[in-house]
Design a protein around this motif. Structure first.
Motif, PDB file in Angstrom:
ATOM      1  N   VAL A 267     -14.529  62.309   4.915  1.00 44.29           N
ATOM      2  CA  VAL A 267     -13.764  61.055   4.994  1.00 44.29           C
ATOM      3  C   VAL A 267     -12.570  61.333   5.910  1.00 44.29           C
ATOM      4  O   VAL A 267     -11.728  62.181   5.613  1.00 44.29           O
ATOM      5  N   LEU A 268     -12.509  60.627   7.014  1.00 46.21           N
ATOM      6  CA  LEU A 268     -11.486  60.912   8.019  1.00 46.21           C
ATOM      7  C   LEU A 268     -10.085  60.584   7.525  1.00 46.21           C
ATOM      8  O   LEU A 268      -9.866  59.558   6.888  1.00 46.21           O
ATOM      9  N   ALA A 269      -9.153  61.452   7.844  1.00 42.70           N
ATOM     10  CA  ALA A 269      -7.754  61.165   7.549  1.00 42.70           C
ATOM     11  C   ALA A 269      -7.281  60.061   8.487  1.00 42.70           C
ATOM     12  O   ALA A 269      -7.629  60.047   9.669  1.00 42.70           O
ATOM     13  N   SER A 270      -6.514  59.107   7.956  1.00 39.14           N
ATOM     14  CA  SER A 270      -5.993  58.045   8.818  1.00 39.14           C
ATOM     15  C   SER A 270      -4.677  57.543   8.254  1.00 39.14           C
ATOM     16  O   SER A 270      -4.197  58.040   7.243  1.00 39.14           O
TER      17      SER A 270
ATOM     18  N   LEU B 254     -21.223  65.023  15.914  1.00 36.64           N
ATOM     19  CA  LEU B 254     -20.880  64.002  16.902  1.00 36.64           C
ATOM     20  C   LEU B 254     -20.033  64.660  17.984  1.00 36.64           C
ATOM     21  O   LEU B 254     -19.218  65.541  17.698  1.00 36.64           O
ATOM     22  N   ARG B 255     -20.251  64.221  19.232  1.00 38.10           N
ATOM     23  CA  ARG B 255     -19.367  64.655  20.313  1.00 38.10           C
ATOM     24  C   ARG B 255     -18.352  63.549  20.545  1.00 38.10           C
ATOM     25  O   ARG B 255     -18.726  62.384  20.756  1.00 38.10           O
ATOM     26  N   LEU B 256     -17.086  63.895  20.462  1.00 36.18           N
ATOM     27  CA  LEU B 256     -16.040  62.884  20.608  1.00 36.18           C
ATOM     28  C   LEU B 256     -15.147  63.225  21.791  1.00 36.18           C
ATOM     29  O   LEU B 256     -14.931  64.395  22.103  1.00 36.18           O
ATOM     30  N   GLU B 257     -14.626  62.189  22.433  1.00 34.70           N
ATOM     31  CA  GLU B 257     -13.542  62.396  23.382  1.00 34.70           C
ATOM     32  C   GLU B 257     -12.305  61.743  22.777  1.00 34.70           C
ATOM     33  O   GLU B 257     -12.306  60.538  22.486  1.00 34.70           O
TER      34      GLU B 257
ATOM     35  N   VAL C 139     -23.041  62.359   9.337  1.00 38.91           N
ATOM     36  CA  VAL C 139     -23.643  61.791   8.122  1.00 38.91           C
ATOM     37  C   VAL C 139     -22.839  60.604   7.610  1.00 38.91           C
ATOM     38  O   VAL C 139     -23.375  59.726   6.934  1.00 38.91           O
ATOM     39  N   ALA C 140     -21.571  60.585   7.905  1.00 40.00           N
ATOM     40  CA  ALA C 140     -20.734  59.541   7.312  1.00 40.00           C
ATOM     41  C   ALA C 140     -20.285  58.462   8.299  1.00 40.00           C
ATOM     42  O   ALA C 140     -19.885  57.374   7.885  1.00 40.00           O
ATOM     43  N   TYR C 141     -20.321  58.753   9.596  1.00 41.32           N
ATOM     44  CA  TYR C 141     -19.778  57.796  10.560  1.00 41.32           C
ATOM     45  C   TYR C 141     -20.754  57.555  11.699  1.00 41.32           C
ATOM     46  O   TYR C 141     -21.258  58.505  12.294  1.00 41.32           O
ATOM     47  N   GLU C 142     -20.993  56.284  12.007  1.00 42.76           N
ATOM     48  CA  GLU C 142     -21.763  55.954  13.192  1.00 42.76           C
ATOM     49  C   GLU C 142     -20.831  56.033  14.392  1.00 42.76           C
ATOM     50  O   GLU C 142     -19.693  55.556  14.319  1.00 42.76           O
TER      51      GLU C 142
ATOM     52  N   ALA D  54     -12.377  39.082  10.430  1.00 41.18           N
ATOM     53  CA  ALA D  54     -12.457  40.489  10.838  1.00 41.18           C
ATOM     54  C   ALA D  54     -13.798  40.761  11.522  1.00 41.18           C
ATOM     55  O   ALA D  54     -14.807  40.129  11.207  1.00 41.18           O
ATOM     56  N   LYS D  55     -13.775  41.682  12.470  1.00 38.99           N
ATOM     57  CA  LYS D  55     -15.004  42.092  13.154  1.00 38.99           C
ATOM     58  C   LYS D  55     -15.427  43.463  12.616  1.00 38.99           C
ATOM     59  O   LYS D  55     -14.607  44.176  12.054  1.00 38.99           O
ATOM     60  N   PRO D  56     -16.721  43.806  12.812  1.00 33.59           N
ATOM     61  CA  PRO D  56     -17.162  45.114  12.324  1.00 33.59           C
ATOM     62  C   PRO D  56     -16.254  46.234  12.832  1.00 33.59           C
ATOM     63  O   PRO D  56     -15.888  46.253  14.011  1.00 33.59           O
ATOM     64  N   GLY D  57     -15.884  47.125  11.942  1.00 33.57           N
ATOM     65  CA  GLY D  57     -15.010  48.239  12.330  1.00 33.57           C
ATOM     66  C   GLY D  57     -13.531  47.924  12.188  1.00 33.57           C
ATOM     67  O   GLY D  57     -12.698  48.825  12.247  1.00 33.57           O
ATOM     68  N   ASP D  58     -13.193  46.648  11.971  1.00 31.64           N
ATOM     69  CA  ASP D  58     -11.773  46.296  11.825  1.00 31.64           C
ATOM     70  C   ASP D  58     -11.220  46.831  10.503  1.00 31.64           C
ATOM     71  O   ASP D  58     -11.934  46.884   9.508  1.00 31.64           O
ATOM     72  N   PRO D  59      -9.946  47.189  10.508  1.00 33.08           N
ATOM     73  CA  PRO D  59      -9.345  47.591   9.236  1.00 33.08           C
ATOM     74  C   PRO D  59      -8.936  46.376   8.402  1.00 33.08           C
ATOM     75  O   PRO D  59      -8.770  45.277   8.939  1.00 33.08           O
ATOM     76  N   CYS D  60      -8.813  46.596   7.127  1.00 36.10           N
ATOM     77  CA  CYS D  60      -8.326  45.548   6.230  1.00 36.10           C
ATOM     78  C   CYS D  60      -6.834  45.328   6.498  1.00 36.10           C
ATOM     79  O   CYS D  60      -6.073  46.290   6.563  1.00 36.10           O
ATOM     80  N   PRO D  61      -6.409  44.082   6.658  1.00 37.96           N
ATOM     81  CA  PRO D  61      -4.994  43.840   6.957  1.00 37.96           C
ATOM     82  C   PRO D  61      -4.073  44.194   5.784  1.00 37.96           C
ATOM     83  O   PRO D  61      -2.886  44.457   5.971  1.00 37.96           O
TER      84      PRO D  61
END
Ligand SMILES: [Zn+2]
Length: 693
Positions: free
Chosen positions: A678-681, A615-618, A634-637, A139-146
């Protein structure tokens, strides 16, 4: 020592991060039924269950709940114990991994692994899933757990390693020489394929948190939770104890005869655990048996779906035996099975109230009425018919068939076979019409009546003895009504046709399975609903929020992650997006449908200058790319958010934050005392633009 007469069976130890639910009840009921049967067959049976209490998740949950990990574990472990007491589970031992006896034994196992040269020190950097307490290969950084879909964390630590790679061939050889070691076949094939694909050494210590068993000689490290947890099967029966009796217990019961588990933890039990044992030169368990999942009306029960059913809702309304019978009869053991309150009531009414209940009450009532409550003497010569012999022969076949199927863990087929006999006897009664024979005069008719009722009662006795492990409470009652005393004293090895004592006095005859009406389903559903808000209130202080990544699915309101384990989210509360919820105010479905929530993909993310939290998001929501300003810095880079799917409220009026227009709101749970977002996903893949409803 001759161990031929012992039987040692274990449930997995249950992780105290989740409150007990019907899935835990299922595994435990299966083991209880097997253990009761083995005792009845004369085995010196040892039935172990318990709780798994260490690990980062527990440490975090305790911190969030504002308590210590020990107190946190104490409270959930107590809930498991209380449920098992209520369910009448006949366990011999309940082990907790925070007990001194376990810690000492787990450390003993570690020392043996180290002495034999299978543990070494190394550095590892990789992606780690906190939820599963496992590194994710490749896994790479930011990848989800399979496995669970949660975002992995980058962890770098100096660890101890176990030389798992040295055991691939030995494991494969063991699987080959012991075809029954892993059951069922599908799981066995899965494990063999996994081992054949190559085994890498396993990191078996952690230094990034403290809540675990210290590594002997290097207390900066704690043992990997799975090494800690798996060793319970040995420590509970005395591994590592200085006490002589405990040591004898270990010699007596180890190796375990059956580790009963859910299929999701097969790898730990069928690969890691035997490798640890081989390395420590300890005997391997005889079998690892995996059952499937309980689906609730076709979908997997899970925290993230909020559709977990509690065992109490069934047993409080319908009794322990109903739940046991349903789970063992309805589900083909080893495969996934569906649970619904409807199906429980149907199964109860058809098999228990109708089939067995009818056989029992009419047979015993007629013996009371026509023979003064004494088992009548069947007259083989004068009054015998072929139909009597047919029942006798079928009963004898059923005993053999049931025994074989049950011992092959085909519980549903074993029960099916016994209930085929029940149906035959009910049919026999209808055809032989004892109530009509009773009205006829003469010795011959009296003898005929005696034969019919004896045949029915004896078949009832056979079925009751066979069904006892599955229906311990009701079988004990029927046994007493048959005048046979304590069923647990009966030696099942002796079971054969013709043992019902002639002239024996019946006990007090009462219906054992009253019919369940329509309100039963409603009562169970109501209990389930009532428990949810109560559980939510508790979990807000006692249980942690689910880690980032666990969130909503379509049809499941996104905000429920805010309430900790999502099973606890009350529907009314969850239906309102975080910003709009009136305190305790319920809204109609029409009000809810006014809120347009969509799945979006983060295309770009950056910090907003001069604003620590923003954060500014598109965000691409399918039809367009929106600019959204969100207070989640505060919680997400920002760089970790790019490429991630989020839920946005798409029909909010635009507003300005720090001079930037925000077109929508990102849905996030607010977790813990400091309200960390904590973001909904989603666990499944969902298309961009999909609407939540
Ligand atoms: Zn995971």
């Amino acid at each position: 020592m001759d161990k031929g007469n012992k039987f040692y069976i274990t449930t997995p130890i249950y992780y105290v991060n989740a409150r007990p639910h019907i899935g835990h009840a299922y595994t435990t009921i299966v083991c209880d039924a097997v253990a009761r049967r083995k005792r009845m067959l004369g085995y010196d049976t040892y039935f172990l269950t318990g709780t798994d209490e260490h690990g980062q998740k527990i440490e975090r949950s305790a911190t969030t709940a504002g308590t210590t990990p020990q107190k946190f574990a104490d409270s959930v472990a107590a809930e498991f114990r209380a449920l098992f007491e209520k369910m009448g589970i006949s366990y011999n031992d309940f082990i907790r991994t925070t007990e001194p006896r376990h810690k000492q034994g787990a450390q003993e196992l570690w020392k043996r692994l180290q002495e034999k040269g299978f543990i070494y020190k190394g550095t590892y950097t990789g992606q780690y899933c906190v939820h599963d307490e496992a590194y994710i290969d490749g896994a790479k950084p930011g990848d989800p757990c399979p496995d669970c879909g949660r975002i992995t964390e980058t962890v770098s630590e100096e660890n101890y390693y176990f030389k798992l790679s040295a055991f691939a061939d030995k494991l494969l050889k063991h699987y080959q020489q012991n075809p029954d070691f892993i059951r069922p076949e599908t799981r066995r094939n899965e494990v063999i394929a996994f081992v054949k694909s190559g085994l890498r050494d396993l990191s078996v210590s952690r230094s990034t948190f403290k809540w675990g068993i210290p590594v002997p000689g290097d207390p900066k490290h704690v043992m990997y939770v799975w090494l800690d947890a798996l060793s319970n099967y040995c420590t509970a029966v005395g591994l590592g104890s200085k006490d002589k009796e405990e040591q004898q217990k270990f010699d007596r019961y180890w190796p375990a005869d059956v580790h009963m588990i859910g299929k999701e933890i097969i790898r730990f039990h069928a690969v890691y655990w035997p490798a640890f044992l081989m390395a420590a030169e300890l005997p391997l368990p005889r079998a690892v048996i995996a059952h499937g999942w309980l689906l609730f009306e076709e979908s997997k029960m899970s925290k993230s779906r909020g559709n977990i059913v509690r065992a109490e809702s069934v047993i409080d309304v319908m009794g322990n035996d109903t739940l046991r019978y349903f789970l063992l009869r309805e589900i083909a053991f080893g495969q996934d099975g569906s649970f619904s309150f409807d199906a429980v009531v149907q199964r109860y009414n058809s098999d228990l109230a109708n089939d067995l209940g009818n056989l029992s009450s009419r047979t015993l009532t007629m013996i009371n009425r026509y023979f003064g409550g004494s088992v009548p003497y069947p007259s083989p010569l004068v009054a015998k018919r072929d139909a009597d012999d047919t029942i006798r022969d079928q009963a004898q076949r059923t005993i053999a068939e049931f025994n074989q199927l049950f011992d092959e863990y085909q519980f549903n087929r074993a029960l099916e076979s016994a209930w085929t006999l029940v149906a035959s006897v009910n049919k026999y009664l209808v055809e032989q019409e004892p109530w009509i024979v009773s009205e006829k005069e003469g010795e011959e008719n009296k003898a005929r009546l005696a034969t019919i009722l004896y045949t029915a009662a004896e078949a009832l006795r056979v079925v009751t003895a066979l069904a006892y492990p599955v229906l311990p409470e009701s079988a004990a009652k029927i046994w007493l009504q048959l005048g046979l005393g304590d069923i647990t004293k009966f030696d099942l090895r002796e079971l054969k046709w013709g043992q019902l004592p002639l002239g024996g006095k019946l006990g007090k005859v009462e219906p054992v399975f009253p019919r369940a009406d329509k309100s039963t389903i409603e009562r169970m559903q109501q209990m389930e609903q009532e428990r949810k808000p109560a559980a939510a209130a508790q979990t807000s202080t006692a249980t942690a929020p689910v880690p980032a990544g666990e969130g909503a699915r379509p049809g499941q309101p996104a905000t429920q992650a805010a309430h900790g384990p999502t099973e606890a989210a009350p529907a009314a509360k969850a239906a309102a997006p975080a910003a709009a919820a009136a305190p305790d105010g319920k809204i109609s479905i029409d009000d809810f449908l006014k809120v347009e929530m969509r799945v979006g993909l983060v295309k770009h993310a950056e910090k907003v200058k001069g604003a620590d939290k923003l954060l500014r998001l598109e965000v691409d929501i399918g039809s367009e790319v929106r600019q959204v300003v969100a207070g989640i810095a505060v919680a997400y880079e920002p760089e970790k958010l790019i490429g991630r799917k989020v839920v946005i409220v798409a029909n909010l009026a635009p507003r300005k934050l720090r001079g930037l227009e925000s077109n929508g709101m990102i849905v996030a749970a607010s977790a813990g005392e400091d309200g960390k977002p904590v973001l909904a996903s989603f666990l499944e893949d969902v298309p961009i633009g999909a609407k939540l409803k």
